[in-house]
Design a protein around this motif. Structure first.
Motif, PDB file in Angstrom:
ATOM      1  N   LEU A 189       0.862  -1.190   0.000  1.00  0.00           N
ATOM      2  CA  LEU A 189       0.000   0.000   0.000  1.00  0.00           C
ATOM      3  C   LEU A 189       0.898   1.239   0.000  1.00  0.00           C
ATOM      4  CD1 LEU A 189      -2.998  -0.486   2.482  1.00  0.00           C
ATOM      5  CD2 LEU A 189      -3.105   0.209   0.099  1.00  0.00           C
ATOM      6  N   SER A 205       0.341  -8.072  -4.849  1.00  0.00           N
ATOM      7  CA  SER A 205      -0.563  -6.957  -5.157  1.00  0.00           C
ATOM      8  C   SER A 205       0.090  -5.645  -4.754  1.00  0.00           C
ATOM      9  CB  SER A 205      -1.890  -7.121  -4.408  1.00  0.00           C
ATOM     10  OG  SER A 205      -2.782  -6.065  -4.712  1.00  0.00           O
ATOM     11  N   CYS A 219      -0.872  -1.255  -4.536  1.00  0.00           N
ATOM     12  CA  CYS A 219      -1.888  -0.202  -4.618  1.00  0.00           C
ATOM     13  C   CYS A 219      -1.236   1.153  -4.418  1.00  0.00           C
ATOM     14  CB  CYS A 219      -2.951  -0.432  -3.535  1.00  0.00           C
ATOM     15  SG  CYS A 219      -4.186   0.880  -3.408  1.00  0.00           S
ATOM     16  N   ALA A 238       1.182   2.704  -9.831  1.00  0.00           N
ATOM     17  CA  ALA A 238       0.872   1.311  -9.495  1.00  0.00           C
ATOM     18  C   ALA A 238       1.148   0.389 -10.680  1.00  0.00           C
ATOM     19  CB  ALA A 238      -0.584   1.190  -9.051  1.00  0.00           C
ATOM     20  N   HIS A 298      -2.556  -4.980  -9.601  1.00  0.00           N
ATOM     21  CA  HIS A 298      -2.362  -3.594  -9.156  1.00  0.00           C
ATOM     22  C   HIS A 298      -3.701  -2.877  -9.177  1.00  0.00           C
ATOM     23  CE1 HIS A 298      -2.580  -1.781 -13.252  1.00  0.00           C
ATOM     24  NE2 HIS A 298      -1.999  -2.908 -13.637  1.00  0.00           N
ATOM     25  N   THR A 299      -3.820  -1.863  -8.318  1.00  0.00           N
ATOM     26  CA  THR A 299      -5.094  -1.167  -8.144  1.00  0.00           C
ATOM     27  C   THR A 299      -4.847   0.204  -7.527  1.00  0.00           C
ATOM     28  OG1 THR A 299      -7.281  -1.307  -7.066  1.00  0.00           O
ATOM     29  CG2 THR A 299      -5.419  -2.190  -5.842  1.00  0.00           C
ATOM     30  N   THR A 300      -5.860   1.061  -7.579  1.00  0.00           N
ATOM     31  CA  THR A 300      -5.837   2.327  -6.843  1.00  0.00           C
ATOM     32  C   THR A 300      -6.782   2.275  -5.643  1.00  0.00           C
ATOM     33  OG1 THR A 300      -7.576   3.252  -8.249  1.00  0.00           O
ATOM     34  CG2 THR A 300      -5.277   3.678  -8.906  1.00  0.00           C
ATOM     35  N   PRO A 340      -7.490   0.782  -2.043  1.00  0.00           N
ATOM     36  CA  PRO A 340      -6.943   0.017  -0.917  1.00  0.00           C
ATOM     37  C   PRO A 340      -7.823  -1.152  -0.488  1.00  0.00           C
ATOM     38  CG  PRO A 340      -6.680   2.366  -0.530  1.00  0.00           C
ATOM     39  CD  PRO A 340      -7.534   2.227  -1.764  1.00  0.00           C
ATOM     40  N   GLU A 367      -9.567  -3.076  -2.235  1.00  0.00           N
ATOM     41  CA  GLU A 367      -9.374  -4.200  -3.145  1.00  0.00           C
ATOM     42  C   GLU A 367      -8.133  -5.002  -2.757  1.00  0.00           C
ATOM     43  OE1 GLU A 367      -8.601  -4.834  -7.938  1.00  0.00           O
ATOM     44  OE2 GLU A 367      -9.685  -3.045  -7.246  1.00  0.00           O
ATOM     45  N   LEU A 368      -7.071  -4.309  -2.415  1.00  0.00           N
ATOM     46  CA  LEU A 368      -5.864  -5.007  -1.968  1.00  0.00           C
ATOM     47  C   LEU A 368      -6.111  -5.722  -0.642  1.00  0.00           C
ATOM     48  CD1 LEU A 368      -2.208  -3.894  -2.089  1.00  0.00           C
ATOM     49  CD2 LEU A 368      -3.161  -4.489   0.130  1.00  0.00           C
TER      50      LEU A 368
END
Length: 377
Positions: A12, A37, A39, A46, A58-60, A62, A64-65
């Motif tokens: 994160l 993962s 974020c 990311a 990968h994601t924006t 949090p 989701e992670l």
């Protein structure tokens, strides 16, 4: 032979400390960790880190992670004001947490993390990232040498360094800084920081000077003062005086010897950042016939030695000088090995939430000394 368990890591915050330190270190320690993962508030950052470090997700977001089934431990590498909310959210999701220092910026915020850890499912634990305390030369040499001093007479804690960019530019890691942030992100950060610093100063007026002081102690200061606590056996008896003249900060503290007659001794803390490309970070402890000093170099360039220097009076009255370097292994790598041991093998963790709260208690003592001096008390 059974295969060694790997911890699956979710990151994160993909900023400088992630790109220069943690992602390369975790990648090298591939027998202990696997990155699953990442974020970041910046979608481009990311995606860049996921591609560079072969991270499958990968994601924006949090959340989701935190909900990802292939994450065992969450690394909270965001700016300070997000440490507490993301650590608490990860604990509630049953994930272990590695959170970079500072744990947070106020004691009430730290208590909320402690409560969340106590209630966390799956036995989720928090490990606070004080890497200097895991350096082999500190663990194996410095502490042992200090224990041989019958009575400490004086100690000095110094961290005067140049700009990080100078060292990062020579690290070979080539971090990127992208700015595709969502609208309102800066305003949210300022609001969160303001609330935390207001808590830290317990209702006193938060001037720009006090804001800068709090951020400095949470940043560079927490490295040194946490190290001081372990080296000298806990918190000082009192903070006698502080000097707040940004970008340099000083404090005079009183400690007592743990054995013998419990005699008092002074500890001087001096720290600051200027534009000279130096890294002068050390703790020095002085006895009657022996002094011990541990010298740290920048952690952004991997493999630089951390050296313990011992000077003492020899049998013939001469000065004897020794240098001890326990290992070339860098402090971050040693820290990650210890993290794995704590979470997989159940070893006792020394950099816990409760331990980190001691830093915040010390900061509070320093804030009170500053306020009392300002008020003429």
């Amino acid at each position: 032979m059974a295969e060694q368990k790997k911890l699956r890591v979710g990151i994160l915050g993909a900023g400088e400390v992630a790109q220069v330190i943690h992602l390369p270190t975790l990648t090298l320690l591939s027998s202990l960790f696997t990155l699953t993962s990442i974020c970041d508030i910046s979608a481009q950052t990311a995606a860049h880190c996921a591609a560079k470090f072969h991270i499958p997700h990968h994601t924006t977001a949090p959340a989701e992670l935190l909900a990802h089934p292939a994450v065992d431990v969450v690394f909270v590498l965001t700016s300070d004001e997000f440490h507490a909310p993301y650590t608490i959210a990860a604990l509630r999701a049953g994930k272990h947490v590695f959170v970079e220092k500072p744990l947070t910026l106020s004691l009430p915020s730290a208590h909320s993390i402690l409560d969340a850890e106590a209630a966390a499912p799956n036995g989720a634990r928090v490990f606070v990232g004080y890497m200097r305390r895991y350096a082999p030369s500190f663990v194996r040499a410095f502490r042992a040498e200090v224990r041989t001093i019958p009575r400490i007479l004086y100690a000095r804690v110094r961290d005067i360094i140049g700009p990080n960019a100078y060292f990062v530019g020579q690290s070979g890691t080539e971090p990127v800084r992208l700015a595709d942030f969502p609208a309102g992100a800066d305003a949210e950060r300022r609001e969160r920081v303001g609330a935390l610093v207001q808590e830290a100063w317990q209702g006193r007026e938060v001037t720009p000077e006090r804001m800068a002081y709090t951020r400095f102690l949470g940043g560079l200061g927490s490295h040194d003062l946490s190290l001081m606590r372990e080296a000298l056996g806990g918190l000082p008896e009192r903070v006698d005086a502080v000097a707040v003249h940004a970008p340099f900060y000083n404090a005079l503290m009183t400690y007592r010897n743990r054995g013998g007659g419990g005699e008092a001794y002074a500890v001087v803390y001096e720290s600051g950042v200027d534009d000279v490309p130096r890294f002068d970070a050390h703790v020095a402890v002085y006895g009657e016939k022996k002094s011990v000093e541990i010298r740290y170099d920048t952690p952004y360039v991997k493999g630089l030695p951390i050296v313990v220097v011992v000077e003492e009076k020899g049998e013939g009255g001469e000065k004897v000088r020794r240098e001890v370097m326990s290992s070339y292994e860098d402090a971050y790598t040693a820290e990650m090995r210890e993290l794995w041991g704590c979470l997989v093998e159940g070893r006792e963790c020394k950099t816990t939430v409760r331990d980190a709260m001691e830093d915040l208690t010390l900061f509070d003592m320093m804030y009170n000394a500053s306020a009392n001096q300002r008020d003429g008390k």
